[in-house]
Design a protein around this motif. Structure first.
Motif, PDB file in Angstrom:
ATOM      1  N   PRO A 288       0.827  -1.207   0.000  1.00  0.00           N
ATOM      2  CA  PRO A 288       0.000   0.000   0.000  1.00  0.00           C
ATOM      3  C   PRO A 288       0.862   1.258   0.000  1.00  0.00           C
ATOM      4  O   PRO A 288       1.950   1.287   0.588  1.00  0.00           O
ATOM      5  CB  PRO A 288      -0.784  -0.105   1.320  1.00  0.00           C
ATOM      6  CG  PRO A 288      -0.660  -1.525   1.749  1.00  0.00           C
ATOM      7  CD  PRO A 288       0.630  -2.026   1.189  1.00  0.00           C
ATOM      8  N   GLN A 289       0.379   2.300  -0.661  1.00  0.00           N
ATOM      9  CA  GLN A 289       1.071   3.587  -0.713  1.00  0.00           C
ATOM     10  C   GLN A 289       0.097   4.668  -0.258  1.00  0.00           C
ATOM     11  O   GLN A 289      -1.061   4.676  -0.686  1.00  0.00           O
ATOM     12  CB  GLN A 289       1.525   3.895  -2.148  1.00  0.00           C
ATOM     13  CG  GLN A 289       2.489   2.891  -2.731  1.00  0.00           C
ATOM     14  CD  GLN A 289       3.806   2.875  -1.997  1.00  0.00           C
ATOM     15  OE1 GLN A 289       4.523   3.865  -1.951  1.00  0.00           O
ATOM     16  NE2 GLN A 289       4.137   1.736  -1.404  1.00  0.00           N
ATOM     17  N   ASN A 290       0.552   5.551   0.589  1.00  0.00           N
ATOM     18  CA  ASN A 290      -0.290   6.659   1.032  1.00  0.00           C
ATOM     19  C   ASN A 290      -0.619   7.573  -0.146  1.00  0.00           C
ATOM     20  O   ASN A 290       0.278   7.989  -0.879  1.00  0.00           O
ATOM     21  CB  ASN A 290       0.400   7.472   2.135  1.00  0.00           C
ATOM     22  CG  ASN A 290       0.479   6.697   3.434  1.00  0.00           C
ATOM     23  OD1 ASN A 290      -0.358   5.839   3.710  1.00  0.00           O
ATOM     24  ND2 ASN A 290       1.499   6.985   4.217  1.00  0.00           N
ATOM     25  N   ASN A 291      -1.885   7.857  -0.329  1.00  0.00           N
ATOM     26  CA  ASN A 291      -2.363   8.789  -1.350  1.00  0.00           C
ATOM     27  C   ASN A 291      -1.918   8.420  -2.764  1.00  0.00           C
ATOM     28  O   ASN A 291      -1.661   9.291  -3.586  1.00  0.00           O
ATOM     29  CB  ASN A 291      -1.911  10.221  -1.024  1.00  0.00           C
ATOM     30  CG  ASN A 291      -2.398  10.655   0.332  1.00  0.00           C
ATOM     31  OD1 ASN A 291      -3.560  10.461   0.679  1.00  0.00           O
ATOM     32  ND2 ASN A 291      -1.503  11.236   1.123  1.00  0.00           N
ATOM     33  N   ASP A 292      -1.790   7.131  -3.040  1.00  0.00           N
ATOM     34  CA  ASP A 292      -1.373   6.692  -4.372  1.00  0.00           C
ATOM     35  C   ASP A 292      -1.822   5.249  -4.564  1.00  0.00           C
ATOM     36  O   ASP A 292      -2.269   4.586  -3.629  1.00  0.00           O
ATOM     37  CB  ASP A 292       0.148   6.808  -4.520  1.00  0.00           C
ATOM     38  CG  ASP A 292       0.596   6.900  -5.975  1.00  0.00           C
ATOM     39  OD1 ASP A 292      -0.254   6.770  -6.878  1.00  0.00           O
ATOM     40  OD2 ASP A 292       1.801   7.093  -6.203  1.00  0.00           O
ATOM     41  N   TRP A 293      -1.700   4.750  -5.787  1.00  0.00           N
ATOM     42  CA  TRP A 293      -2.003   3.360  -6.076  1.00  0.00           C
ATOM     43  C   TRP A 293      -0.979   2.471  -5.385  1.00  0.00           C
ATOM     44  O   TRP A 293       0.176   2.872  -5.201  1.00  0.00           O
ATOM     45  CB  TRP A 293      -1.949   3.112  -7.580  1.00  0.00           C
ATOM     46  CG  TRP A 293      -3.002   3.837  -8.340  1.00  0.00           C
ATOM     47  CD1 TRP A 293      -2.862   5.009  -9.022  1.00  0.00           C
ATOM     48  CD2 TRP A 293      -4.370   3.455  -8.504  1.00  0.00           C
ATOM     49  NE1 TRP A 293      -4.041   5.381  -9.607  1.00  0.00           N
ATOM     50  CE2 TRP A 293      -5.001   4.433  -9.295  1.00  0.00           C
ATOM     51  CE3 TRP A 293      -5.128   2.370  -8.057  1.00  0.00           C
ATOM     52  CZ2 TRP A 293      -6.343   4.368  -9.650  1.00  0.00           C
ATOM     53  CZ3 TRP A 293      -6.461   2.309  -8.417  1.00  0.00           C
ATOM     54  CH2 TRP A 293      -7.049   3.293  -9.201  1.00  0.00           C
ATOM     55  N   PRO A 294      -1.368   1.246  -5.001  1.00  0.00           N
ATOM     56  CA  PRO A 294      -0.390   0.344  -4.388  1.00  0.00           C
ATOM     57  C   PRO A 294       0.654  -0.105  -5.407  1.00  0.00           C
ATOM     58  O   PRO A 294       0.402  -0.114  -6.616  1.00  0.00           O
ATOM     59  CB  PRO A 294      -1.237  -0.847  -3.923  1.00  0.00           C
ATOM     60  CG  PRO A 294      -2.475  -0.786  -4.735  1.00  0.00           C
ATOM     61  CD  PRO A 294      -2.699   0.644  -5.101  1.00  0.00           C
ATOM     62  N   MET A 295       1.822  -0.463  -4.907  1.00  0.00           N
ATOM     63  CA  MET A 295       2.840  -1.086  -5.746  1.00  0.00           C
ATOM     64  C   MET A 295       2.537  -2.580  -5.780  1.00  0.00           C
ATOM     65  O   MET A 295       2.213  -3.173  -4.744  1.00  0.00           O
ATOM     66  CB  MET A 295       4.239  -0.857  -5.177  1.00  0.00           C
ATOM     67  CG  MET A 295       4.708   0.581  -5.253  1.00  0.00           C
ATOM     68  SD  MET A 295       6.462   0.768  -4.808  1.00  0.00           S
ATOM     69  CE  MET A 295       6.468   0.252  -3.105  1.00  0.00           C
ATOM     70  N   VAL A 296       2.612  -3.192  -6.954  1.00  0.00           N
ATOM     71  CA  VAL A 296       2.322  -4.618  -7.096  1.00  0.00           C
ATOM     72  C   VAL A 296       3.514  -5.284  -7.774  1.00  0.00           C
ATOM     73  O   VAL A 296       3.960  -4.836  -8.826  1.00  0.00           O
ATOM     74  CB  VAL A 296       1.042  -4.853  -7.930  1.00  0.00           C
ATOM     75  CG1 VAL A 296       0.758  -6.340  -8.064  1.00  0.00           C
ATOM     76  CG2 VAL A 296      -0.150  -4.126  -7.325  1.00  0.00           C
TER      77      VAL A 296
END
Length: 82
Positions: free
Chosen positions: A43-51
């Motif tokens: 999860p990333q704050n205020n952004d899309w998650p990294m996958v």
């Protein structure tokens, strides 16, 4: 008072993400966890998650299906039914 402490669990702490990933890799290598593919979502704050993905590529729809099945498991197992 005795100074003897019996550890209940010998693995890395849950908050030790690198240690937990190493432990999972060891479990896969020993055959305790069978994995032909894996997704790792950060999860990333205020952004899309990294996958990140490893192993057999399931394709975009396959990866989405894995995420949807995971979501369904959480909904069915971690919510209270009235």
């Amino acid at each position: 008072m005795a100074d003897n402490v019996t550890p209940l669990f010998s693995g890395p702490a849950v908050a030790d993400i690198p240690g937990q990933l190493r432990q999972m890799a060891e479990m896969i290598e020993r055959g305790e966890v069978l994995a032909t593919s894996a997704l790792f979502i950060v999860p990333q704050n205020n952004d899309w998650p990294m996958v990140f993905g490893w192993g057999d590529h399931l394709g975009d729809l396959g990866n989405i299906a894995v995420c949807e099945l995971t979501k369904s498991w959480f909904v069915n197992n971690l919510t209270a039914w009235s």
